[in-house]
Design a protein around this motif. Structure first.
Motif, PDB file in Angstrom:
ATOM      1  N   SER A  62       0.839  -1.201   0.000  1.00  0.00           N
ATOM      2  CA  SER A  62       0.000   0.000   0.000  1.00  0.00           C
ATOM      3  C   SER A  62       0.876   1.254   0.000  1.00  0.00           C
ATOM      4  O   SER A  62       1.814   1.356   0.795  1.00  0.00           O
ATOM      5  CB  SER A  62      -0.913   0.015   1.224  1.00  0.00           C
ATOM      6  N   ILE A  63       0.540   2.162  -0.905  1.00  0.00           N
ATOM      7  CA  ILE A  63       1.275   3.427  -1.031  1.00  0.00           C
ATOM      8  C   ILE A  63       0.557   4.504  -0.230  1.00  0.00           C
ATOM      9  O   ILE A  63      -0.675   4.585  -0.229  1.00  0.00           O
ATOM     10  CB  ILE A  63       1.365   3.866  -2.502  1.00  0.00           C
ATOM     11  N   ALA A  64       1.309   5.347   0.455  1.00  0.00           N
ATOM     12  CA  ALA A  64       0.753   6.507   1.159  1.00  0.00           C
ATOM     13  C   ALA A  64       1.404   7.768   0.602  1.00  0.00           C
ATOM     14  O   ALA A  64       2.580   7.760   0.227  1.00  0.00           O
ATOM     15  CB  ALA A  64       1.015   6.403   2.655  1.00  0.00           C
ATOM     16  N   LEU A  65       0.600   8.844   0.540  1.00  0.00           N
ATOM     17  CA  LEU A  65       1.123  10.143   0.115  1.00  0.00           C
ATOM     18  C   LEU A  65       0.985  11.141   1.242  1.00  0.00           C
ATOM     19  O   LEU A  65      -0.032  11.168   1.935  1.00  0.00           O
ATOM     20  CB  LEU A  65       0.357  10.677  -1.108  1.00  0.00           C
TER      21      LEU A  65
ATOM     22  N   ASP B 102      -6.609  16.129  -7.661  1.00  0.00           N
ATOM     23  CA  ASP B 102      -7.105  15.120  -6.721  1.00  0.00           C
ATOM     24  C   ASP B 102      -5.941  14.237  -6.261  1.00  0.00           C
ATOM     25  O   ASP B 102      -5.482  13.349  -6.994  1.00  0.00           O
ATOM     26  CB  ASP B 102      -8.183  14.274  -7.391  1.00  0.00           C
ATOM     27  N   VAL B 103      -5.456  14.487  -5.059  1.00  0.00           N
ATOM     28  CA  VAL B 103      -4.297  13.755  -4.539  1.00  0.00           C
ATOM     29  C   VAL B 103      -4.620  12.280  -4.345  1.00  0.00           C
ATOM     30  O   VAL B 103      -3.780  11.405  -4.595  1.00  0.00           O
ATOM     31  CB  VAL B 103      -3.813  14.397  -3.223  1.00  0.00           C
ATOM     32  N   ASP B 104      -5.827  11.968  -3.938  1.00  0.00           N
ATOM     33  CA  ASP B 104      -6.169  10.565  -3.705  1.00  0.00           C
ATOM     34  C   ASP B 104      -6.208   9.786  -5.010  1.00  0.00           C
ATOM     35  O   ASP B 104      -5.772   8.629  -5.073  1.00  0.00           O
ATOM     36  CB  ASP B 104      -7.516  10.462  -2.990  1.00  0.00           C
ATOM     37  N   ALA B 105      -6.723  10.436  -6.072  1.00  0.00           N
ATOM     38  CA  ALA B 105      -6.727   9.772  -7.384  1.00  0.00           C
ATOM     39  C   ALA B 105      -5.299   9.530  -7.857  1.00  0.00           C
ATOM     40  O   ALA B 105      -4.987   8.482  -8.450  1.00  0.00           O
ATOM     41  CB  ALA B 105      -7.493  10.618  -8.392  1.00  0.00           C
TER      42      ALA B 105
ATOM     43  N   GLN C 289      -0.208   3.817  -7.038  1.00  0.00           N
ATOM     44  CA  GLN C 289      -0.324   2.469  -6.465  1.00  0.00           C
ATOM     45  C   GLN C 289      -0.356   1.415  -7.572  1.00  0.00           C
ATOM     46  O   GLN C 289       0.352   0.409  -7.522  1.00  0.00           O
ATOM     47  CB  GLN C 289      -1.595   2.382  -5.627  1.00  0.00           C
ATOM     48  N   ASP C 290      -1.165   1.661  -8.595  1.00  0.00           N
ATOM     49  CA  ASP C 290      -1.277   0.703  -9.698  1.00  0.00           C
ATOM     50  C   ASP C 290       0.057   0.549 -10.424  1.00  0.00           C
ATOM     51  O   ASP C 290       0.464  -0.563 -10.784  1.00  0.00           O
ATOM     52  CB  ASP C 290      -2.359   1.150 -10.679  1.00  0.00           C
ATOM     53  N   ALA C 291       0.718   1.689 -10.666  1.00  0.00           N
ATOM     54  CA  ALA C 291       2.002   1.638 -11.368  1.00  0.00           C
ATOM     55  C   ALA C 291       3.035   0.882 -10.544  1.00  0.00           C
ATOM     56  O   ALA C 291       3.797   0.057 -11.069  1.00  0.00           O
ATOM     57  CB  ALA C 291       2.483   3.058 -11.671  1.00  0.00           C
ATOM     58  N   TYR C 292       3.080   1.147  -9.285  1.00  0.00           N
ATOM     59  CA  TYR C 292       4.063   0.503  -8.399  1.00  0.00           C
ATOM     60  C   TYR C 292       3.829  -1.000  -8.347  1.00  0.00           C
ATOM     61  O   TYR C 292       4.760  -1.796  -8.404  1.00  0.00           O
ATOM     62  CB  TYR C 292       3.951   1.127  -7.014  1.00  0.00           C
ATOM     63  N   THR C 293       2.556  -1.379  -8.245  1.00  0.00           N
ATOM     64  CA  THR C 293       2.219  -2.792  -8.168  1.00  0.00           C
ATOM     65  C   THR C 293       2.592  -3.536  -9.443  1.00  0.00           C
ATOM     66  O   THR C 293       3.028  -4.681  -9.398  1.00  0.00           O
ATOM     67  CB  THR C 293       0.710  -2.955  -7.887  1.00  0.00           C
ATOM     68  N   SER C 294       2.424  -2.849 -10.589  1.00  0.00           N
ATOM     69  CA  SER C 294       2.718  -3.506 -11.861  1.00  0.00           C
ATOM     70  C   SER C 294       4.180  -3.381 -12.275  1.00  0.00           C
ATOM     71  O   SER C 294       4.565  -3.849 -13.344  1.00  0.00           O
ATOM     72  CB  SER C 294       1.833  -2.910 -12.961  1.00  0.00           C
ATOM     73  N   GLY C 295       4.997  -2.757 -11.458  1.00  0.00           N
ATOM     74  CA  GLY C 295       6.423  -2.669 -11.738  1.00  0.00           C
ATOM     75  C   GLY C 295       6.815  -1.502 -12.620  1.00  0.00           C
ATOM     76  O   GLY C 295       7.971  -1.408 -13.061  1.00  0.00           O
ATOM     77  N   GLN C 296       5.892  -0.569 -12.898  1.00  0.00           N
ATOM     78  CA  GLN C 296       6.227   0.584 -13.724  1.00  0.00           C
ATOM     79  C   GLN C 296       7.015   1.601 -12.903  1.00  0.00           C
ATOM     80  O   GLN C 296       6.734   1.801 -11.725  1.00  0.00           O
ATOM     81  CB  GLN C 296       4.959   1.256 -14.250  1.00  0.00           C
TER      82      GLN C 296
ATOM     83  N   LEU D  74      -3.865   6.513  -6.087  1.00  0.00           N
ATOM     84  CA  LEU D  74      -4.326   5.246  -6.646  1.00  0.00           C
ATOM     85  C   LEU D  74      -3.592   4.913  -7.939  1.00  0.00           C
ATOM     86  O   LEU D  74      -3.231   3.750  -8.192  1.00  0.00           O
ATOM     87  CB  LEU D  74      -5.836   5.312  -6.894  1.00  0.00           C
ATOM     88  N   ALA D  75      -3.351   5.944  -8.772  1.00  0.00           N
ATOM     89  CA  ALA D  75      -2.611   5.705 -10.013  1.00  0.00           C
ATOM     90  C   ALA D  75      -1.176   5.286  -9.715  1.00  0.00           C
ATOM     91  O   ALA D  75      -0.624   4.378 -10.368  1.00  0.00           O
ATOM     92  CB  ALA D  75      -2.623   6.975 -10.869  1.00  0.00           C
TER      93      ALA D  75
END
Length: 491
Positions: free
Chosen positions: A156-159, A205-208, A214-221, A211-212
């Motif tokens: 989980s990513i936090a900002l 939108d910081v939360d959006a 988070q998706d990139a990090y999870t997929s290795g981008q 989430l983006a």
């Protein structure tokens, strides 16, 4: 002591010897062997044995031990957390790799915001790398071959909202407008607090974005594009917070004062109470209320005059059994104001919490109660009315009771209804009509004690069943008695 050994002399051993070659590598000495000569000499040290094979074995053992030891601290090959490979790493190295990958991830803002870039580090992006690395090692240690090449672990990513907003605002300033906080103020015209609503701003939108990322990090981008669209930004102090604060402040103004029990003994006007209060922005979009202790202290010297009083004893009318029929005089406790040295500071602290009702320290003196047990006797024999209080005769009056054809009934009764003025018998078919009869106290159906202005023959029977009295006497009896007062009619 030196160790000595007896050995043949080397020179004597070979002098004059004739060697015969037996083959290409061996000579045979054919000469007679000379007599050996002996001498004392130090003993030679034994040659050291070479242990090449042993050292090779030890090195291989050490290597094997090192490999085995490392398998106890390394994460299994093929292990990944989100999109970050952590196999062959210690938990500490994995922690650094996880955070480093996130910090170095580049976000490209596209759309109206323009093609600008920020990094995960700029955005204050964090991941609990240590906990994730520890979990990866716990679930996938190198020594456990069955745990190699497992499915990636989630992360989980936090900002940091403030850091992210600052970085985004610097990168795309055109997408940002500042929101306006709600405001609380006192309106002198209405003597009330009012709220000015907040106005929304705009921003990314910081939360959006989180989430983006988070998706990139999870997929290795390590690089992603994010459409930077302006979205509403709520003010730090929203309207609903200001409305709630206004409600609390106006409640203070409605109730402000110094109380003794439920009695607001010393009221404080709305404008004066408001002058004591200061409303300022507080933490996290709230409002802070404070009160002026010195201004409150100006009221304290006048409190004693309003609070102190003597007790007033109560007086009640009862029947002969002690049941209260009417309160003649309400009892009032006496009271004296107590210690006031902390009143101003205590009230200031209370107002800051939104409570305008301040209970004064008061010493009470209870009132006493006097009970007057009253009853009435109507004596038909002597045509008199007797008034008794606490068993003693108060007074007696001549009366006129019912004639033989309409007698006043004998018995024990109670006054059940009273009226100061009424017409008697004035209806169709009635044998008589007497208007404006005063001070009627009914005790037995339609028989009552009342005033009679139409005759002055008291002491003789004259009525249709009622007990006639002179009007002034009837008023006294009317006022003196209560509903429920006992009336005894006797001979």
């Amino acid at each position: 002591m030196t160790d000595l050994a007896i050995r043949p002399d080397a020179d004597a051993e070979h002098s004059g010897a004739a060697d015969t070659l037996v083959d290409d590598e061996t000579f045979v000495d054919d000469s007679p062997a000379p007599e050996p000569e002996y001498q004392w000499a130090p003993a030679d040290e034994a040659p050291k044995k070479r242990r090449v094979g042993m050292w090779v074995g030890i090195a291989a053992g050490v290597t094997a031990i090192a490999v085995a030891a490392s398998s106890l601290v390394l994460i299994a090959p093929g292990t990944a957390v989100a999109g970050v490979p952590v196999g062959w790493l210690t938990a500490g190295a994995a922690t650094d790799a996880l955070q480093s990958r996130l910090a170095d991830t580049t976000v490209v803002l596209t759309g109206a915001g323009g093609d600008v870039e920020v990094t995960g580090a700029d955005l204050g992006a964090t991941v609990d790398g240590r906990a994730l690395a520890d979990t990866a090692f716990a679930e996938h240690p190198m020594w456990n071959v069955s745990a190699w090449f497992a499915e990636p672990l989630d992360a989980s990513i936090a900002l940091d909202a403030e850091a992210a907003t600052a970085a985004l605002r610097a990168a795309a300033p055109d997408l940002y407008t500042d929101p306006v906080d709600a405001v609380v103020s006192f309106d002198a015209e209405t003597a009330s607090y009012v709220a000015t609503p907040a106005v929304e701003g705009t921003g990314i939108d910081v939360d959006a974005l989180r989430l983006a990322l988070q998706d990139a990090y999870t997929s290795g981008q390590t690089r992603l594009e994010f459409d930077a669209v302006a979205t509403p930004v709520t003010a730090l102090t929203p309207t609903y917070v200001a409305d709630a604060t206004v409600s609390s402040l106006n409640e203070i103004l409605d109730t402000a004062g110094f109380y003794v029990g439920d009695e607001r003994t010393v009221p404080v006007s709305r404008d004066i109470a408001a002058s004591w209060l200061t409303v300022t922005p507080g933490d996290r979009g709230t409002f802070e209320i404070t009160a002026d202790e010195d201004a409150i202290a100006e009221f304290v010297p006048g409190l004693a005059e309003a609070v102190n009083r003597d007790a007033v004893d109560a007086r009640v009318i009862t029947d002969t059994g002690g049941e209260v029929l009417r309160e003649e005089i309400a009892g009032v406790d006496g009271r004296v104001l107590g210690e006031t040295s902390t009143v101003s500071s205590d009230y200031a602290a209370q107002l800051a919490q939104g409570d305008g009702v301040f209970q004064l320290p008061v010493e009470q003196t209870p009132f006493a109660t006097t009970a007057l047990a009253r009853n009435i006797v109507v004596d038909l024999s002597d045509q008199r009315v007797y008034l008794y209080e606490n068993g003693g005769l108060v007074s007696s009056y001549l009366a006129s009771t019912g004639l033989a054809g309409s007698p006043t009934h004998v018995g024990n009764f109670r006054i059940n209804w009273k009226t100061p003025l009424q017409d008697l018998g004035c209806f169709e078919g009635a044998p008589y009509c007497t208007e404006d009869v005063p001070w009627l106290a009914y005790f037995n159906g339609d028989q009552a004690l009342h005033g009679a202005y139409w005759h002055n023959n008291f002491g003789n029977t004259m009525s249709h069943g009622c007990v006639n009295l002179p009007p002034a006497t009837a008023k006294f009896v009317y006022d003196w008695s209560a509903v429920g007062t006992e009336v005894r009619v006797q001979y």
